[in-house]
Design a protein around this motif. Structure first.
Motif, PDB file in Angstrom:
ATOM      1  N   ILE A 139       0.982  18.260  -9.759  1.00 14.22           N
ATOM      2  CA  ILE A 139       1.020  16.951  -9.111  1.00 14.22           C
ATOM      3  C   ILE A 139       1.809  16.008 -10.015  1.00 14.22           C
ATOM      4  O   ILE A 139       1.411  15.746 -11.155  1.00 14.22           O
ATOM      5  N   ASN A 140       2.917  15.506  -9.528  1.00 14.11           N
ATOM      6  CA  ASN A 140       3.702  14.526 -10.272  1.00 14.11           C
ATOM      7  C   ASN A 140       3.431  13.133  -9.709  1.00 14.11           C
ATOM      8  O   ASN A 140       3.528  12.923  -8.499  1.00 14.11           O
ATOM      9  N   ILE A 141       3.091  12.202 -10.592  1.00 13.74           N
ATOM     10  CA  ILE A 141       2.867  10.823 -10.158  1.00 13.74           C
ATOM     11  C   ILE A 141       4.217  10.101 -10.192  1.00 13.74           C
ATOM     12  O   ILE A 141       4.759   9.805 -11.262  1.00 13.74           O
ATOM     13  N   GLY A 142       4.761   9.890  -9.011  1.00 13.45           N
ATOM     14  CA  GLY A 142       6.032   9.195  -8.896  1.00 13.45           C
ATOM     15  C   GLY A 142       5.813   7.718  -8.637  1.00 13.45           C
ATOM     16  O   GLY A 142       4.919   7.092  -9.191  1.00 13.45           O
ATOM     17  N   SER A 143       6.626   7.150  -7.753  1.00 14.57           N
ATOM     18  CA  SER A 143       6.534   5.721  -7.466  1.00 14.57           C
ATOM     19  C   SER A 143       7.402   5.396  -6.260  1.00 14.57           C
ATOM     20  O   SER A 143       8.391   6.096  -5.980  1.00 14.57           O
ATOM     21  N   ILE A 144       7.054   4.302  -5.574  1.00 15.05           N
ATOM     22  CA  ILE A 144       7.943   3.770  -4.545  1.00 15.05           C
ATOM     23  C   ILE A 144       9.311   3.473  -5.163  1.00 15.05           C
ATOM     24  O   ILE A 144      10.344   3.498  -4.488  1.00 15.05           O
ATOM     25  N   PRO A 186       2.960   5.943  -5.455  1.00 16.98           N
ATOM     26  CA  PRO A 186       2.355   4.679  -5.033  1.00 16.98           C
ATOM     27  C   PRO A 186       3.282   3.481  -5.171  1.00 16.98           C
ATOM     28  O   PRO A 186       4.257   3.505  -5.931  1.00 16.98           O
ATOM     29  N   GLY A 187       2.928   2.442  -4.424  1.00 19.89           N
ATOM     30  CA  GLY A 187       3.540   1.139  -4.603  1.00 19.89           C
ATOM     31  C   GLY A 187       2.763   0.381  -5.678  1.00 19.89           C
ATOM     32  O   GLY A 187       2.464   0.923  -6.736  1.00 19.89           O
ATOM     33  N   MET A 188       2.393  -0.844  -5.386  1.00 22.15           N
ATOM     34  CA  MET A 188       1.732  -1.690  -6.394  1.00 22.15           C
ATOM     35  C   MET A 188       0.306  -1.219  -6.655  1.00 22.15           C
ATOM     36  O   MET A 188      -0.525  -1.177  -5.751  1.00 22.15           O
ATOM     37  N   VAL A 189       0.040  -0.858  -7.904  1.00 23.83           N
ATOM     38  CA  VAL A 189      -1.295  -0.456  -8.340  1.00 23.83           C
ATOM     39  C   VAL A 189      -1.666  -1.333  -9.525  1.00 23.83           C
ATOM     40  O   VAL A 189      -0.881  -1.450 -10.475  1.00 23.83           O
ATOM     41  N   GLU A 190      -2.829  -1.929  -9.483  1.00 21.52           N
ATOM     42  CA  GLU A 190      -3.228  -2.812 -10.585  1.00 21.52           C
ATOM     43  C   GLU A 190      -3.807  -1.986 -11.728  1.00 21.52           C
ATOM     44  O   GLU A 190      -4.944  -1.538 -11.707  1.00 21.52           O
ATOM     45  N   THR A 191      -2.972  -1.762 -12.729  1.00 19.93           N
ATOM     46  CA  THR A 191      -3.339  -1.044 -13.951  1.00 19.93           C
ATOM     47  C   THR A 191      -2.743  -1.819 -15.125  1.00 19.93           C
ATOM     48  O   THR A 191      -2.387  -2.989 -14.981  1.00 19.93           O
ATOM     49  N   GLU A 192      -2.560  -1.141 -16.262  1.00 15.25           N
ATOM     50  CA  GLU A 192      -1.868  -1.760 -17.389  1.00 15.25           C
ATOM     51  C   GLU A 192      -0.350  -1.748 -17.202  1.00 15.25           C
ATOM     52  O   GLU A 192       0.385  -2.186 -18.085  1.00 15.25           O
ATOM     53  N   PHE A 193       0.106  -1.249 -16.068  1.00 18.08           N
ATOM     54  CA  PHE A 193       1.534  -1.044 -15.831  1.00 18.08           C
ATOM     55  C   PHE A 193       2.350  -2.298 -16.143  1.00 18.08           C
ATOM     56  O   PHE A 193       3.321  -2.255 -16.909  1.00 18.08           O
ATOM     57  N   SER A 194       1.971  -3.430 -15.546  1.00 23.68           N
ATOM     58  CA  SER A 194       2.772  -4.651 -15.722  1.00 23.68           C
ATOM     59  C   SER A 194       2.627  -5.213 -17.131  1.00 23.68           C
ATOM     60  O   SER A 194       3.585  -5.773 -17.688  1.00 23.68           O
ATOM     61  N   ILE A 240       3.681   8.798   0.029  1.00 19.98           N
ATOM     62  CA  ILE A 240       3.981   7.420  -0.375  1.00 19.98           C
ATOM     63  C   ILE A 240       2.831   6.551   0.106  1.00 19.98           C
ATOM     64  O   ILE A 240       2.522   6.535   1.296  1.00 19.98           O
ATOM     65  N   LEU A 241       2.169   5.867  -0.813  1.00 17.90           N
ATOM     66  CA  LEU A 241       1.075   4.988  -0.417  1.00 17.90           C
ATOM     67  C   LEU A 241       1.298   3.606  -1.014  1.00 17.90           C
ATOM     68  O   LEU A 241       1.768   3.459  -2.141  1.00 17.90           O
ATOM     69  N   MET A 242       1.021   2.596  -0.207  1.00 20.32           N
ATOM     70  CA  MET A 242       1.184   1.213  -0.632  1.00 20.32           C
ATOM     71  C   MET A 242       0.014   0.397  -0.114  1.00 20.32           C
ATOM     72  O   MET A 242      -0.631   0.774   0.868  1.00 20.32           O
ATOM     73  N   PRO A 243      -0.266  -0.729  -0.751  1.00 23.59           N
ATOM     74  CA  PRO A 243      -1.277  -1.624  -0.188  1.00 23.59           C
ATOM     75  C   PRO A 243      -0.789  -2.209   1.135  1.00 23.59           C
ATOM     76  O   PRO A 243       0.425  -2.265   1.384  1.00 23.59           O
ATOM     77  N   VAL A 244      -1.720  -2.629   1.952  1.00 23.92           N
ATOM     78  CA  VAL A 244      -1.355  -3.255   3.234  1.00 23.92           C
ATOM     79  C   VAL A 244      -0.500  -4.493   2.997  1.00 23.92           C
ATOM     80  O   VAL A 244       0.358  -4.836   3.821  1.00 23.92           O
ATOM     81  N   ASP A 245      -0.697  -5.170   1.867  1.00 23.12           N
ATOM     82  CA  ASP A 245       0.064  -6.375   1.548  1.00 23.12           C
ATOM     83  C   ASP A 245       1.475  -6.088   1.028  1.00 23.12           C
ATOM     84  O   ASP A 245       2.177  -7.001   0.599  1.00 23.12           O
ATOM     85  N   GLN A 246       1.889  -4.830   1.061  1.00 19.88           N
ATOM     86  CA  GLN A 246       3.228  -4.475   0.597  1.00 19.88           C
ATOM     87  C   GLN A 246       3.930  -3.657   1.664  1.00 19.88           C
ATOM     88  O   GLN A 246       3.368  -2.703   2.203  1.00 19.88           O
ATOM     89  N   ALA A 247       5.166  -4.028   1.997  1.00 19.27           N
ATOM     90  CA  ALA A 247       5.929  -3.324   3.016  1.00 19.27           C
ATOM     91  C   ALA A 247       7.107  -2.546   2.436  1.00 19.27           C
ATOM     92  O   ALA A 247       7.621  -1.642   3.077  1.00 19.27           O
TER      93      ALA A 247
END
Length: 256
Positions: A139-144, A186-194, A240-247
């Motif tokens: 399983i590779n964790i990619g990104s939008i 994934p799209g926006m995920v609230e972690t230490e990323f930012s 590909i998964l994103m929050p509903v608040d992200q298009a």
């Protein structure tokens, strides 16, 4: 749905965020965990919360960017831990939002070394055993960001586009085996990323998620778990998964 009970799951970047959430969900399902992270102290503190017996958990202090260290860590796993069933290439990071022509060379090196080379190193040393046993799942964790480039994302987006291509190429290389490959993006995920992206500027990092409801690490871990528990003839190539608040990578709905 297949069981992961007593399957050996190796998770990189396991001390926090998505990696830690993956560890929790697989621990609850009875898997045996090899947890790898650079921050040994933090990894040890986290693993206390799992309350797992010694025969269910094995820790590795590991910098995935270090080719020699990865080779040594995998080659020297105890016999009872050497037959890895599931590899979750989660370790990754982003640095900066500079224009490409104003980019920081060190930031580039960190992203390329971690997001691409680290993933390649783990894959190279873990997958041959899977092929030999004719079973396993990567399983590779990619990104939008691997699908859509955004301003200031240049090199980070490039590394995640590489993860997408590597996942697709690996799937082709494994054709004829029972080894599966999935990319969870994934799209926006609230972690230490930012916070990592902005070099510890917590105030700037918080603003990334203001006025919207981002994904949580648990949301991503649930999708990872879903991929690994499908019947053995099913391969979830890409999610590909994103929050509903992200298009899209750049279009979000903020209520400030």
């Amino acid at each position: 749905m297949i069981s992961v009970n007593n399957q050996i799951v190796l998770i990189t970047g396991a001390s926090s965020g998505i990696g830690a959430s993956c560890a929790k969900v697989f621990a609850q399902a009875g898997a045996k965990l090899i947890l790898a992270a650079r921050r040994c102290d933090r990894l040890q503190e986290f693993t206390k919360t799992l309350n797992l017996p010694d025969d269910k958990i094995h820790l590795l202090q590991l910098d995935v960017c270090d080719h020699t260290a990865v080779e040594s860590a995998i080659s020297n796993l105890p016999p009872d831990w050497s037959k890895i069933d599931i590899l979750i290439n989660n370790a990754g990071l982003s640095r900066g939002l500079n224009k490409l022509y104003e980019g920081d060379f060190q930031d580039w090196e960190e992203m390329i070394d971690t997001n691409i080379k680290g993933l390649l190193y783990l894959t190279r040393y873990v997958v041959p055993s899977m092929v030999k046993r004719n079973r396993g799942h990567i399983i590779n964790i990619g990104s939008i960001a691997g699908h859509q480039t955004y301003p200031g994302g240049n090199v980070y987006c490039g590394t995640k586009a590489a993860v997408k291509a590597i996942s697709e190429g690996l799937k082709q290389d494994l054709l004829g085996t029972r080894v599966r490959v999935s990319s969870v993006d994934p799209g926006m995920v609230e972690t230490e990323f930012s916070e990592v992206r902005f070099h510890g500027d917590t105030e700037r990092a918080k603003k990334v998620y203001e006025g919207l409801t981002p994904l949580t690490p648990n949301d991503v871990a649930d999708v990872v778990f879903f991929c690994t528990t499908r019947p053995t003839h099913v391969n979830i190539n890409e999610v590909i998964l994103m929050p509903v608040d992200q298009a899209s990578a750049t279009l979000v709905n903020r209520k400030l």
